[in-house]
Design an enzyme around this catalytic site. Structure first.
Site, PDB file in Angstrom:
ATOM      1  N   CYS A  74       0.847  -1.192   0.000  1.00 33.15           N
ATOM      2  CA  CYS A  74       0.000   0.000   0.000  1.00 33.15           C
ATOM      3  C   CYS A  74       0.883   1.243   0.000  1.00 33.15           C
ATOM      4  O   CYS A  74       1.855   1.345   0.749  1.00 33.15           O
ATOM      5  CB  CYS A  74      -0.953  -0.045   1.189  1.00 33.15           C
ATOM      6  N   GLU A  75       0.544   2.161  -0.889  1.00 35.25           N
ATOM      7  CA  GLU A  75       1.403   3.338  -1.050  1.00 35.25           C
ATOM      8  C   GLU A  75       1.240   4.348   0.073  1.00 35.25           C
ATOM      9  O   GLU A  75       2.034   5.275   0.191  1.00 35.25           O
ATOM     10  CB  GLU A  75       1.161   4.001  -2.412  1.00 35.25           C
ATOM     11  N   HIS A  76       0.216   4.181   0.891  1.00 34.15           N
ATOM     12  CA  HIS A  76       0.023   5.132   1.987  1.00 34.15           C
ATOM     13  C   HIS A  76       0.843   4.778   3.221  1.00 34.15           C
ATOM     14  O   HIS A  76       1.208   5.648   3.993  1.00 34.15           O
ATOM     15  CB  HIS A  76      -1.463   5.203   2.382  1.00 34.15           C
ATOM     16  N   HIS A  77       1.090   3.491   3.433  1.00 29.65           N
ATOM     17  CA  HIS A  77       1.787   3.074   4.656  1.00 29.65           C
ATOM     18  C   HIS A  77       3.006   2.189   4.397  1.00 29.65           C
ATOM     19  O   HIS A  77       3.676   1.782   5.341  1.00 29.65           O
ATOM     20  CB  HIS A  77       0.828   2.296   5.569  1.00 29.65           C
ATOM     21  N   HIS A 143      -5.633  -5.813   3.977  1.00 28.32           N
ATOM     22  CA  HIS A 143      -4.643  -4.748   4.081  1.00 28.32           C
ATOM     23  C   HIS A 143      -4.027  -4.721   5.477  1.00 28.32           C
ATOM     24  O   HIS A 143      -4.734  -4.498   6.457  1.00 28.32           O
ATOM     25  CB  HIS A 143      -5.305  -3.399   3.765  1.00 28.32           C
ATOM     26  N   CYS A 145      -2.329  -2.499   6.742  1.00 27.36           N
ATOM     27  CA  CYS A 145      -2.443  -1.187   7.384  1.00 27.36           C
ATOM     28  C   CYS A 145      -3.772  -1.040   8.123  1.00 27.36           C
ATOM     29  O   CYS A 145      -3.922  -0.166   8.965  1.00 27.36           O
ATOM     30  CB  CYS A 145      -2.233  -0.060   6.379  1.00 27.36           C
TER      31      CYS A 145
HETATM   32 ZN   LIG Z   1      -2.387   1.604   3.784  1.00 26.16          ZN
END
Ligand SMILES: [Zn+2]
Length: 189
Positions: A74-77, A143, A145
């Site tokens: 995941c590119e956010h975390h 996910h 995250c």
């Molecule tokens: Zn994430």
């Protein structure tokens, strides 16, 4: 690679670890190698993955490849998400070699991603290269995250879909696809 190694060292000291202790000595190198592996999709091209394996056929019924496993980040975390992809299309004179579909999934999964975009990218690439009557892609993902941080919901599963052409416009085509992948999913986690 050197940049990643340095950054990992910074993270280790940042969280209060002793980056010099035995177990962590080679961690920066290992993490750098790991990142190269899980993001190798950035260096792959669709043409190389398909490698000419597009064939002319008369077959015009739905082709479904279900339960293709994937692992992405995941590119956010920068935490993993993973699950399965189901792909269906109705050829209009051309099909792609069966093994190429999982390879295309891997190419997009092995990049920093969000599940929604990955789903659309898989559908678009098949639509562009095969010019089929329609394409459907359903992705199921868990996910990390969401599981190990934040809301900490480890049973929640995200399901995304992208429908193009007859899969979008024709209710019967879409239900046939969803029915076929549902029967494949019985008993799967
Ligand atoms: Zn994430």
């Amino acid at each position: 690679m050197k940049k990643i190694e340095k950054a990992v060292q910074t993270i280790l000291t940042g969280i209060g670890e002793d980056a010099g202790r035995q177990g962590l000595l080679r961690t920066p190198q290992r993490v750098a190698k790991m990142y190269a592996e899980v993001t190798r999709g950035y260096h792959q091209k669709v043409e190389d993955v398909i490698n000419g394996a597009i064939f002319d056929v008369k077959y015009d019924e739905m082709v479904v490849v279900a339960n293709i496993e994937y692992y992405s980040m995941c590119e956010h975390h920068l935490l993993p998400f993973y699950g399965i992809v189901h792909v269906g299309y109705i050829p209009k004179g051309r099909v792609v070699g069966l093994s190429k579909i999982p390879r295309l999934v891997d190419m997009f999964a092995r990049r920093l991603q969000i599940q929604e975009r990955m789903t659309q990218e898989i559908a678009d690439v098949l639509n562009d290269y095969l010019d089929p009557d329609g394409v459907g892609v359903v992705v199921e993902g868990q996910h990390m995250c969401m599981m190990m941080r934040g809301v900490e919901k480890d049973q929640a599963k995200m399901i995304t879909s992208a429908m193009i052409g007859s899969f979008k416009e024709d209710e019967k085509t879409r239900s046939e696809f969803l029915h076929l992948i549902r029967s494949e999913r019985v008993g799967k986690v």
